[in-house]
Design an enzyme around this catalytic site. Structure first.
Site, PDB file in Angstrom:
ATOM      1  N   GLU A 173       1.131   2.733  16.950  1.00 36.42           N
ATOM      2  CA  GLU A 173       1.702   1.394  16.832  1.00 36.42           C
ATOM      3  C   GLU A 173       2.451   0.989  18.101  1.00 36.42           C
ATOM      4  OE1 GLU A 173       3.555   2.313  13.186  1.00 36.42           O
ATOM      5  OE2 GLU A 173       1.660   2.113  12.128  1.00 36.42           O
ATOM      6  N   ASP A 197       7.029   6.670   6.210  1.00 33.47           N
ATOM      7  CA  ASP A 197       8.103   5.895   5.563  1.00 33.47           C
ATOM      8  C   ASP A 197       9.291   6.800   5.247  1.00 33.47           C
ATOM      9  OD1 ASP A 197       6.186   3.926   5.602  1.00 33.47           O
ATOM     10  OD2 ASP A 197       5.560   4.298   3.532  1.00 33.47           O
ATOM     11  N   GLU A 236      10.394  -1.610   9.417  1.00 30.47           N
ATOM     12  CA  GLU A 236       9.394  -0.559   9.531  1.00 30.47           C
ATOM     13  C   GLU A 236       8.068  -1.224   9.862  1.00 30.47           C
ATOM     14  OE1 GLU A 236       9.971   2.448   9.847  1.00 30.47           O
ATOM     15  OE2 GLU A 236       7.958   3.281   9.701  1.00 30.47           O
TER      16      GLU A 236
END
Ligand code: AMP
Length: 458
Positions: free
Chosen positions: A296, A437, A266
């Site tokens: 990201e 998450d 992750e």
């Protein structure tokens, strides 16, 4: 629900980052007090200097006011350990709870009744250990004598271990305060995260446990690894990021002695470009699956030498650019699957020969967004039935548009499988911390469950 039930048969290992999230719900008075303490001129001067990290209180005040002015969520590292007392004397924390990707994911999967969740972090302070859910399926590995044993984290804390506290300042749209004669009104709700970056918190497996990683690999179906953003470029004992990345690589290879174990990384935002590049080049080629959000992927593409594509993603947020970036990434890093989550959609990109059909991949993303919606609505997931709450959350209003743009993007993707679904979006979430998450844990474990059923594990 049904696919989640199948995923719950799995055992998962997760490492390395756990911390305490100390949350402050910011009010106008908080900021007025800070402005009075430091003075308009000093604050404005520091705002112009735009400190990249917080080494004294004024750095914090300047970056916080910048975040409030724009309403943009930001994360800035706190590098001076002595500032703990300053913060503790200036703020009362409204909530303290489990933070860090490994901490959040282990509590989530244990609460969902997964067969077994093994969570590892090299440090385990008492206060931290108390933040794990009290579930019998949650285990922390400990070496006793020369044997590997498992305990609930609470039965395994160590007296003098350091604790990492991330301070999260949640701000609400419409909050007002004055900076000199300027009246500032916060334009969007969001959060300012001050993450602790201290030498005492390492991203590694302690020496005594490392020889047992192959054994742990045999006990689980998958591993979810995260926290590499916490590696520092240099340490005062002369070690550097390369030292810790070498160990991180070895850890993955030790877990993967079991050929069936799948590893998901992750990826979280890494401010330092050099470190970001090192993490990508060292670790991505060793793992099967990577998860990240849209900003990201832009940063990653920049590091891989695609600055124009990265800029396009930053500026326009177009699905077709993200798809193109995703294809580059799975090709260059030879990933089995890449998952990208954004506020409006979630996406999988795999090579054409992935054993799962597009329909199956879609159902895995459905589990992911439903879990995140349940968490946003309830503030946390405490039991498997909470998943149902997510099913009552409607898809976001741009869903149809997402599908349309996706069909256009897909025409150019013969060598890949690309699946995109709109997100279920909660209008007034109780909290947004940990949603990414949750998406990644839900996606990876349901993906793994289907792979296993297909006999892709020998
Ligand atoms: P991250 O930026 O990695 O924390 O991921 C945040 C993700 O959580 C977004 O990409 C969305 O898919 C999801 N998300 C954010 N806000 C909400 C919300 N209000 N309701 C449901 N899901 C959300």
């Amino acid at each position: 629900m049904e696919l989640l039930e199948r995923a719950r048969e799995l055992s998962i290992y997760t490492a390395y980052n756990i911390n305490v999230d100390a949350i402050v719900y910011l009010k106008g008075e908080h900021i007025t007090k800070l402005v009075n303490e430091f003075g308009e001129n000093a604050i404005r001067k520091r705002m112009d200097e735009y400190p990249r990290e917080v080494s004294e209180p004024l750095d914090f005040v300047a970056r916080l006011i910048l975040a409030l002015k724009t309403g943009k969520p930001m994360a800035v590292p706190l590098v001076n350990e002595e500032l703990h007392t300053w913060f503790d004397s200036h703020f009362k924390y409204d909530v303290e709870r489990m933070g860090g990707q490994a901490g959040i994911i282990s509590n989530l999967l244990a609460s969902l009744d997964f067969r077994r969740v093994i969570v590892y972090s090299p440090t385990m302070a008492e206060k931290q250990a108390r933040m794990f859910v009290d579930r019998p399926n949650l285990h922390y590995p400990v070496v006793e004598g020369s044997r590997l044993v498992f305990k609930h984290p609470y039965d395994a804390y160590r007296e003098n271990d350091p604790i990492k506290i991330n301070r999260i300042f949640e701000f609400r749209k419409g909050t007002r305060f004055k900076l000199g004669n300027e009246l500032i009104e916060v334009p969007f709700s969001g959060r300012f995260i001050l993450s602790s970056r201290f030498e005492s918190i390492k991203i590694e497996t302690r020496d005594e446990l490392r020889p047992f990683l192959p054994e742990i690999g045999e006990m689980v179906d998958g591993a979810i690894l995260s926290g590499y953003q916490g590696i520092k470029l240099r340490y005062s004992d002369g070690k550097d990021a390369n030292h810790y990345l070498k160990r991180a690589k070895e850890d993955i290879m030790l877990l993967k002695r079991n050929k069936n174990v799948r590893v998901h990384l992750e990826f979280a935002s890494i401010q330092n470009r050099e470190l970001r590049k090192k993490v990508i080049y060292n670790l991505f080629p060793l793992v099967d699956s990577v998860g990240m959000d849209e900003s990201e992927i832009a940063h990653v593409l920049n590091a891989l030498g695609y600055p124009e594509l990265a800029d396009r993603i930053f500026t326009y947020n177009r699905i077709e650019d993200t798809v193109l970036g995703g294809k580059i990434l799975i090709d260059e890093m030879n990933l089995e699957v890449l998952q990208i989550h954004t506020i409006y959609y979630i996406m999988y990109i795999t090579h054409k020969d992935n054993p799962l059909s597009e329909e199956e991949l879609r159902s895995s993303l459905e589990v992911a967004t439903t879990l995140a919606a349940a968490r946003a609505k309830l503030g946390g997931i405490r039991r498997p039935e909470d998943f149902r709450e997510g099913l009552t959350v409607p898809y976001n209003e741009r869903g149809e548009f997402v599908k349309l743009r996706f069909e256009e993007a897909k025409r150019r993707t013969r060598e890949y499988k690309v699946v995109i679904i709109p997100t279920r979006l909660v209008k007034n979430p109780v909290s947004t911390v940990g949603l990414g998450d949750t998406i990644s844990a839900g996606a990876f474990t349901s993906y793994l469950a289907m792979l296993r059923e297909k006999g892709c594990f020998v």
